[in-house]
Design a protein around this motif. Sequence first.
Motif, PDB file in Angstrom:
ATOM      1  N   LEU A   1      15.099  64.501  70.743  1.00  0.00           N
ATOM      2  CA  LEU A   1      13.630  64.764  69.967  1.00  0.00           C
ATOM      3  C   LEU A   1      12.572  64.393  71.000  1.00  0.00           C
TER       4      LEU A   1
ATOM      5  N   TRP B   1       8.758  62.318  67.175  1.00  0.00           N
ATOM      6  CA  TRP B   1       9.276  63.506  66.134  1.00  0.00           C
ATOM      7  C   TRP B   1      10.360  62.993  65.296  1.00  0.00           C
TER       8      TRP B   1
ATOM      9  N   SER C   1      13.760  64.296  62.582  1.00  0.00           N
ATOM     10  CA  SER C   1      14.264  65.308  62.173  1.00  0.00           C
ATOM     11  C   SER C   1      15.378  65.166  60.935  1.00  0.00           C
TER      12      SER C   1
ATOM     13  N   TYR D   1      11.431  69.007  60.797  1.00  0.00           N
ATOM     14  CA  TYR D   1      10.882  68.384  61.895  1.00  0.00           C
ATOM     15  C   TYR D   1       9.477  67.547  61.135  1.00  0.00           C
TER      16      TYR D   1
END
Length: 257
Positions: free
Chosen positions: A187, A215, A217, A156
Amino acid sequence: MAPITKKIGWLILVCIFCSLQSKACVCSHITFMDKYVQSDFVARIQIVKNYPNRGASLSYRSNIVIKQLFKGEPVKSILIEGSSDGKRRTSCDIYFKEGTEMLVYARRLDSGQYSFHSCSGYCVLDKTRPTTEMGEIEMLDFLYKNNITFTDKTRYGTDLHDKLKTLSTTNLSKTFAIYEITFKRDLQVDTVKTITGFTPDLDSEIAAILQNARWVSDRILIDGQKNSVPPGSKLLFGFYYYPSGGNNLGFISEYDL
């Protein structure tokens, strides 16, 4: 220039310098919490015997004695990417003499053996033990005693630097704090739980920062949707407090500098 900016700047310069060296192995900066969460085995060990590489194997086996086991199963040997004779075949080969004591962060191979490499985040320990290494052992002790061992290979990322500069860090007595973030599928942050914090007020401020952060990932779901995770995915996120010294004010960072 703010203290954290200076330190990050030096990290970037070091990476650039290393990339210009033909024999250098450049590793991206990984935080303590990242390497802990993504490792299957974390321990303070001592190398007691090295065995020659088998054939064209890129790793050699070392017998170890575990001094403190923080995560994973107790084992008597571990694989190390490098050459048992200490000769460097690649820029990322590593070798440790028998008797070396170190902190190891390793992953479990399909064979069931634990293995680590030059960019895994290991720390060689000596009698002087820098403050950063002692702080790392302190955090590992906390995680072990509170049975916090879950492993998630998802990476992340977010940018919190400007938001952290607004936090008040006057007279904090703790050197680190850990929070558990639970994500929704897209997210977005569902909840932020304080595992161990700084102060109630500061923890609330940090929770709000984490809640509102953008965020990303590296995970792609089965349906091909990018930047998504299964609902309920969790992340441990750590912050570190660096007290004032000289002309530098105290600050909080997501990086263990």
